[in-house]
Scaffold this motif. Structure first.
Motif, PDB file in Angstrom:
ATOM      1  N   THR A 129       0.724  -0.583  -4.665  1.00 26.11           N
ATOM      2  CA  THR A 129       0.314  -0.655  -3.261  1.00 26.11           C
ATOM      3  C   THR A 129      -0.373  -1.993  -2.978  1.00 26.11           C
ATOM      4  OG1 THR A 129      -1.792   0.405  -3.791  1.00 26.11           O
ATOM      5  CG2 THR A 129       0.006   1.847  -3.047  1.00 26.11           C
ATOM      6  N   GLU A 132       1.842  -9.108  -2.985  1.00 22.51           N
ATOM      7  CA  GLU A 132       2.402  -7.950  -2.289  1.00 22.51           C
ATOM      8  C   GLU A 132       3.927  -8.010  -2.208  1.00 22.51           C
ATOM      9  OE1 GLU A 132       0.567  -6.867   1.414  1.00 22.51           O
ATOM     10  OE2 GLU A 132      -1.413  -7.494   0.720  1.00 22.51           O
ATOM     11  N   ARG A 165       1.390   7.599  -3.560  1.00 26.53           N
ATOM     12  CA  ARG A 165       1.204   6.334  -4.271  1.00 26.53           C
ATOM     13  C   ARG A 165      -0.217   5.797  -4.118  1.00 26.53           C
ATOM     14  NH1 ARG A 165       5.499   3.426  -5.879  1.00 26.53           N
ATOM     15  NH2 ARG A 165       6.872   4.410  -4.350  1.00 26.53           N
ATOM     16  N   GLU A 166      -0.761   5.961  -2.919  1.00 26.86           N
ATOM     17  CA  GLU A 166      -2.120   5.447  -2.658  1.00 26.86           C
ATOM     18  C   GLU A 166      -3.151   6.163  -3.517  1.00 26.86           C
ATOM     19  OE1 GLU A 166       0.480   3.984   0.314  1.00 26.86           O
ATOM     20  OE2 GLU A 166       0.145   6.079  -0.291  1.00 26.86           O
ATOM     21  N   ASP A 216      -2.755   4.972  -7.175  1.00 25.92           N
ATOM     22  CA  ASP A 216      -3.258   3.613  -7.383  1.00 25.92           C
ATOM     23  C   ASP A 216      -4.779   3.556  -7.324  1.00 25.92           C
ATOM     24  OD1 ASP A 216      -0.696   2.745  -7.740  1.00 25.92           O
ATOM     25  OD2 ASP A 216      -0.753   1.208  -6.177  1.00 25.92           O
TER      26      ASP A 216
END
Length: 214
Positions: A95, A143, A66-67, A70
């Motif tokens: 994220t 978040e 995911r990081e 993103d």
């Protein structure tokens, strides 16, 4: 000075279409600089093409995690110098680094009267809970999933014969009213996110945001 908007989609793009129509016909000063999808088969890309809007595909399955996805998404978005990023059916959990990067300029729409029914299957859950009202919410993204400060909500009565499908259809129509409205407020410089929450024309909005009853 136009307000540059990048719209992120994963599917049909009906809220994207509502925004395109608002800009074309209602004098909305926003300018959609690009539409980016994580799915190549998203019909919203066709809508963007028909409107002459730059479109891109960034397949999340091509990234290790995911990081990494993103980070690549931030690069793709920032090439268009956005003043605002709009999530329009973008089915990815973002994220913290992504959300922080666009703090105060990242909007989402959710098919419930937040803070009720965060997450999925909102229409079914509203019926199961016996709610007398249901609707949709535009909020700044933080978040906390579906937890950012509320900008505007459309409040609809739940009818005695409503099903999840009939409720979804009416909520969808309401989404197409309030999302262009929120984007317009931002593009006109009227809406911003302050330390204590949303400000419209310099005045703090209530916790549930501006509420309309279509």
């Amino acid at each position: 000075m136009a307000c540059n908007v990048v719209v992120l989609i994963s599917g049909s793009g009906s809220n994207l279409q509502a925004l395109i129509d608002s800009i074309a016909h209602d004098g909305n000063p926003a300018r959609i600089a690009a539409v980016i999808s994580n799915r190549a088969d998203a019909y919203g890309l066709v809508r963007a093409q028909q409107a002459g809007i730059t479109r891109e595909v960034l397949d999340h399955k091509q990234f290790a995690d995911r990081e990494a996805f993103d980070a690549a998404l931030v690069e793709a978005i920032d090439r268009h110098q956005p003043d605002l990023v709009v999530l329009a059916g973008f089915m990815r959990i973002l994220t913290p680094a992504f959300v922080t990067h666009y703090s105060g300029r990242l909007l989402n729409i959710h098919p419930s009267l937040l803070p009720k029914h965060k997450g999925l299957h909102t229409h079914q859950r509203a019926l199961e809970a016996g709610d007398s009202e249901h609707g949709c919410s535009v909020h700044f993204v933080t978040e906390e999933l579906d937890g950012g400060p509320l900008v505007v909500q459309a409040v609809l009565p739940v009818l005695a014969d409503d099903t999840p499908d009939s409720l979804a259809q009416r909520v969808h129509q309401a989404e197409h009213q309030i999302y262009p409205l929120a984007v317009r407020w931002f593009a006109e410089g009227r809406l911003r996110l302050g330390p204590q929450g949303c400000l419209l024309d310099g005045q703090a909005l209530p916790a549930q945001g501006w509420q309309i009853r279509p």
